[in-house]
Design a protein around this motif. Structure first.
Motif, short mmCIF file in Angstrom:
data_model
loop_
_atom_site.label_atom_id
_atom_site.label_comp_id
_atom_site.label_asym_id
_atom_site.label_seq_id
_atom_site.Cartn_x
_atom_site.Cartn_y
_atom_site.Cartn_z
N ASP A 106 1.96 -9.73 5.68
CA ASP A 106 1.60 -10.98 6.35
C ASP A 106 2.79 -11.91 6.50
OD1 ASP A 106 -1.58 -11.00 4.66
OD2 ASP A 106 -1.11 -10.37 6.70
N GLN A 107 3.86 -11.65 5.78
CA GLN A 107 5.00 -12.56 5.77
C GLN A 107 6.16 -11.95 6.55
OE1 GLN A 107 5.91 -13.45 1.69
NE2 GLN A 107 3.95 -14.48 1.33
N GLU A 108 6.24 -12.33 7.82
CA GLU A 108 7.35 -11.93 8.70
C GLU A 108 7.59 -10.43 8.67
OE1 GLU A 108 10.72 -14.17 7.55
OE2 GLU A 108 9.89 -16.09 8.19
N HIS A 109 6.48 -9.66 8.59
CA HIS A 109 6.55 -8.20 8.62
C HIS A 109 7.42 -7.64 7.50
CE1 HIS A 109 4.46 -8.54 12.34
NE2 HIS A 109 5.48 -9.08 12.96
N GLU A 110 7.55 -8.39 6.42
CA GLU A 110 8.35 -7.91 5.29
C GLU A 110 7.78 -6.60 4.77
OE1 GLU A 110 9.26 -9.32 0.73
OE2 GLU A 110 8.98 -10.84 2.29
N GLY A 111 8.64 -5.66 4.52
CA GLY A 111 8.20 -4.38 3.99
C GLY A 111 7.83 -3.36 5.06
N ARG A 112 7.83 -3.75 6.34
CA ARG A 112 7.50 -2.80 7.38
C ARG A 112 8.65 -1.83 7.59
NH1 ARG A 112 4.59 -5.52 12.52
NH2 ARG A 112 4.65 -3.33 13.13
N THR A 113 8.31 -0.60 7.84
CA THR A 113 9.32 0.42 8.09
C THR A 113 8.99 1.11 9.40
OG1 THR A 113 8.15 2.27 7.07
CG2 THR A 113 9.39 0.82 5.60
N GLY A 114 9.88 1.99 9.84
CA GLY A 114 9.62 2.77 11.03
C GLY A 114 8.45 3.70 10.87
N ALA A 115 7.98 3.89 9.65
CA ALA A 115 6.86 4.80 9.39
C ALA A 115 5.53 4.09 9.33
CB ALA A 115 7.10 5.55 8.09
N HIS A 116 5.48 2.78 9.57
CA HIS A 116 4.20 2.08 9.43
C HIS A 116 3.26 2.37 10.60
CE1 HIS A 116 6.05 -0.79 12.27
NE2 HIS A 116 4.81 -1.10 12.58
N SER A 117 1.96 2.25 10.34
CA SER A 117 0.93 2.45 11.35
C SER A 117 0.40 1.09 11.80
CB SER A 117 -0.24 3.28 10.79
OG SER A 117 0.21 4.53 10.34
N ASP A 118 -0.07 1.05 13.05
CA ASP A 118 -0.69 -0.17 13.58
C ASP A 118 -2.20 -0.08 13.57
OD1 ASP A 118 1.76 -1.70 14.52
OD2 ASP A 118 2.05 0.22 15.54
N ALA A 119 -2.75 1.10 13.37
CA ALA A 119 -4.19 1.31 13.20
C ALA A 119 -4.37 2.66 12.52
CB ALA A 119 -4.93 1.26 14.53
N VAL A 120 -5.43 2.78 11.72
CA VAL A 120 -5.64 3.98 10.91
C VAL A 120 -7.09 4.44 11.06
CG1 VAL A 120 -5.56 4.95 8.58
CG2 VAL A 120 -3.95 3.14 9.23
N VAL A 121 -7.27 5.74 11.30
CA VAL A 121 -8.61 6.33 11.39
C VAL A 121 -8.66 7.50 10.42
CG1 VAL A 121 -10.36 7.38 12.86
CG2 VAL A 121 -8.75 5.70 13.83
N SER A 122 -9.60 7.46 9.48
CA SER A 122 -9.77 8.51 8.49
C SER A 122 -11.13 9.17 8.70
CB SER A 122 -9.67 7.93 7.08
OG SER A 122 -9.89 8.92 6.10
N VAL A 123 -11.13 10.46 8.99
CA VAL A 123 -12.35 11.20 9.31
C VAL A 123 -12.61 12.24 8.22
CG1 VAL A 123 -13.56 12.59 11.04
CG2 VAL A 123 -11.82 10.91 11.77
N SER A 124 -13.80 12.21 7.62
CA SER A 124 -14.24 13.23 6.65
C SER A 124 -13.34 13.31 5.43
CB SER A 124 -14.32 14.62 7.32
OG SER A 124 -15.19 14.61 8.42
N ALA A 125 -12.82 12.18 4.98
CA ALA A 125 -11.91 12.17 3.84
C ALA A 125 -12.66 12.03 2.52
CB ALA A 125 -10.92 11.01 3.98
N PRO A 126 -12.09 12.57 1.44
CA PRO A 126 -12.64 12.29 0.12
C PRO A 126 -12.26 10.89 -0.32
CG PRO A 126 -10.61 13.53 -0.10
CD PRO A 126 -10.89 13.44 1.38
N ALA A 127 -13.05 10.32 -1.21
CA ALA A 127 -12.71 9.03 -1.80
C ALA A 127 -11.89 9.21 -3.06
CB ALA A 127 -13.97 8.22 -2.10
N ARG A 128 -12.14 10.31 -3.78
CA ARG A 128 -11.49 10.50 -5.08
C ARG A 128 -11.04 11.95 -5.20
NH1 ARG A 128 -16.98 9.98 -5.39
NH2 ARG A 128 -18.17 11.59 -6.49
N TRP A 129 -10.07 12.16 -6.07
CA TRP A 129 -9.53 13.49 -6.30
C TRP A 129 -10.42 14.31 -7.23
CZ3 TRP A 129 -6.67 13.41 -2.44
CH2 TRP A 129 -5.57 12.58 -2.24
N TYR A 130 -10.20 15.61 -7.22
CA TYR A 130 -10.82 16.56 -8.15
C TYR A 130 -12.34 16.65 -8.00
CZ TYR A 130 -6.24 16.06 -10.37
OH TYR A 130 -4.89 16.01 -10.61
#
Length: 312
Positions: A174-198
């Motif tokens: 939220d602060q001047e895009h601090e911490g943003r990298t070239g690998a950041h996403s602008d929107a995320v969609v997760s389909v059929s994902a688990p919530a927890r491991w194991y």
């Protein structure tokens, strides 16, 4: 899985066409005039990742926008929105269900597909959701190197957990895009994902754990499913998807899950949505099973529309 040398094993000898100086190669498999780039990317830990880039394609029967005028054909590489597709375990960029998703998303944006480590022509061995965040980061960075100003990541099953963890690790600030990298996403969609491991609460997940944890299971994975699986346990255990979700805001997040998912019951998407603190959109799809194979074209089009509307 270990943080050790998971990526330093011999890759498949199948190689994509090299990227040309002009930036495009013609895809013989498409049989059309659309320009397709194929390239091996290199992850932060040195793994080679097979990736493909396809420009957006306008069609007259969709309400989505791809940044080109109607009837103009393929979009110019390096403009507007790109959707980066993260496949599920045992998939790769050439599998029919991945190609079908890419074709649907290309109505709305350019598309990057890639094969996770240990899958297809990519190097390394699968760590089943751990170091795969580095593979996705390499694909997102490539999309931005091509000039795209907006990136949406869409992941299925294992890929769905990876896009959540990746978004948390490369979150907007939220602060001047601090911490943003070239690998950041602008929107995320997760389909059929688990919530927890194991999780072993369903028969398919018990079979998957056998495949991953037993030597004979990993042999079946390699020769029967064309998936090379790393042999060590996670050490340290990576943050779970449900632990990652609270770190994603303010990046828009969509969680999609079928009410007939045979791998992860609906308490998983509900846990993910609850962890977002009402930040995420949750779609519980009636009659849908698991991941790419179960996502029909209508759902894929809706996901493309959502990504177009929410990626900034």
């Amino acid at each position: 899985m270990s943080q050790g040398p998971a990526g330093h094993v011999t890759r498949s000898f199948i190689r994509p066409e090299p990227e040309t100086a002009g930036g495009c190669t013609e895809s013989a498999s498409e049989g059309s005039s659309r320009g397709v780039l194929r390239k091996f990317l290199r992850t932060a830990d040195g793994v080679t990742i097979d990736a493909a880039y396809e420009p957006a394609q306008n069609t007259s029967d969709t309400s989505g926008t791809s940044g080109t005028s109607a009837g103009s054909g393929a979009a110019e590489p390096g403009t507007g929105l790109v959707i980066v597709v993260a496949h599920g375990f045992t998939g790769d960029l050439a599998r029919p269900h991945v190609r079908r998703a890419a074709k649907a998303f290309a109505r709305y944006a350019a598309v990057v597909t890639f094969s996770f480590r240990g899958h297809g022509a990519s190097g390394g061995r699968s760590t089943v959701g751990d170091r795969e965040v580095l593979d996705l980061a390499a694909a997102v960075e490539w999309a931005r190197e091509l000039g795209h100003t907006r990136v949406a990541t869409v992941g299925f099953s294992m890929g769905g957990s990876v896009v959540l963890r990746h978004a948390a690790l490369h979150a907007k600030s939220d602060q001047e895009h601090e911490g943003r990298t070239g690998a950041h996403s602008d929107a995320v969609v997760s389909v059929s994902a688990p919530a927890r491991w194991y999780y072993r609460g369903t028969a398919p997940m018990r079979r998957l754990h056998w495949l991953v944890t037993r030597p004979v299971g990993r042999a079946v994975g390699r020769y029967g499913l064309r998936t090379r699986i790393y042999h060590r346990e996670w050490d340290p255990v990576p943050s779970s998807p449900v632990e990652s979700v609270p770190l994603i805001a303010p990046t828009p997040l969509l969680i999609v899950h079928g009410d007939r998912d045979g791998y992860f019951p609906v308490d998983h998407p509900r846990m993910l949505a609850a962890a977002s603190g009402d930040h995420a959109d949750l779609w519980l799809e009636r009659g849908m099973g698991h991941a790419e194979n179960a996502a029909d074209d209508a759902l894929l089009f809706r996901i493309g529309e959502w990504a177009t509307a929410h990626a900034g």
